[in-house]
Enzyme design. Sequence first.
Site, mmCIF file in Angstrom:
data_model
loop_
_atom_site.group_PDB
_atom_site.id
_atom_site.type_symbol
_atom_site.label_atom_id
_atom_site.label_comp_id
_atom_site.label_asym_id
_atom_site.label_seq_id
_atom_site.Cartn_x
_atom_site.Cartn_y
_atom_site.Cartn_z
ATOM 1 N N ARG A 88 92.036 117.153 -70.284
ATOM 2 C CA ARG A 88 90.790 117.611 -70.688
ATOM 3 C C ARG A 88 89.481 116.934 -70.333
ATOM 4 N NH1 ARG A 88 93.538 121.011 -74.900
ATOM 5 N NH2 ARG A 88 92.145 122.202 -76.276
ATOM 6 N N ARG A 171 84.399 124.629 -79.207
ATOM 7 C CA ARG A 171 85.427 124.132 -78.372
ATOM 8 C C ARG A 171 85.143 124.734 -77.005
ATOM 9 N NH1 ARG A 171 90.557 126.327 -81.667
ATOM 10 N NH2 ARG A 171 91.607 125.587 -80.080
#
Length: 217
Positions: A88, A171
């Site tokens: 990520r 997010r």
Amino acid sequence: MNICLFGPPGSGKGTQASLLIKEFGFIHISTGELLRESLKRQDSLGVAIKKTMAEGALVPDEMVVELVRKFIVSCSSSALLLFDGFPRTIEQSNLFDQLLESNGRSLDMLINLEVDIETIVERISGRRVCEKCGTIWHIVLKPTKNQGICDLCCHELSQRDDDQERVVRQRYNTFLNASLPIFDKYERLGKAWSCSGSLSIEDTFQKVKMKINSIKK
Ligand code: AMP
């Protein structure tokens, strides 16, 4: 074979992962799931990441990479690996490349499921989870017969802290800023491919399946 399922939260990585496991026999790691299990157990990792997870921010690279390292070394060299929600950050992807290499592996393809932010908000903020049997429901897309009660085990449903709309938007921004550059990195190496994650589950699956078949050794 080593495949990464990539995409913003709510793009359907978990759903596609379960179909791909059945189809190809992948061994699967979802860093999000492992971290949530730690949270539930309230072990030392769980305690350390509680606030970060609730805010929808990323857990420090070294903690996540350690989970992935343990996973990779526990798998036989012939196992087909499916990484879901990892890497990520660019730093994670660099450490990932090293980990794969030192285990005689290399990434075959990073599959990016593209979904726009409003679809994501609709998908995630309506999501409700049964803490007892783990079934995931949705107040509009997959409602229960009795509001707030699991159809399967009659347990009360709850909403994950990080599934609230404000956190979902956070997010998504984290995905754009920290994660999307990973796609560009692997695209330059000819190892990244995008597919719409807004199609039906089955249509997305057919496209992803075709792609994986085309690169299977
Ligand atoms: P997910 O279920 O993949 O959406 O992940 C849920 C949460 O777990 C994320 O919002 C992060 O807080 C954390 N998380 C999962 N995977 C990673 C990762 N590779 N790096 C950092 N944090 C992660």
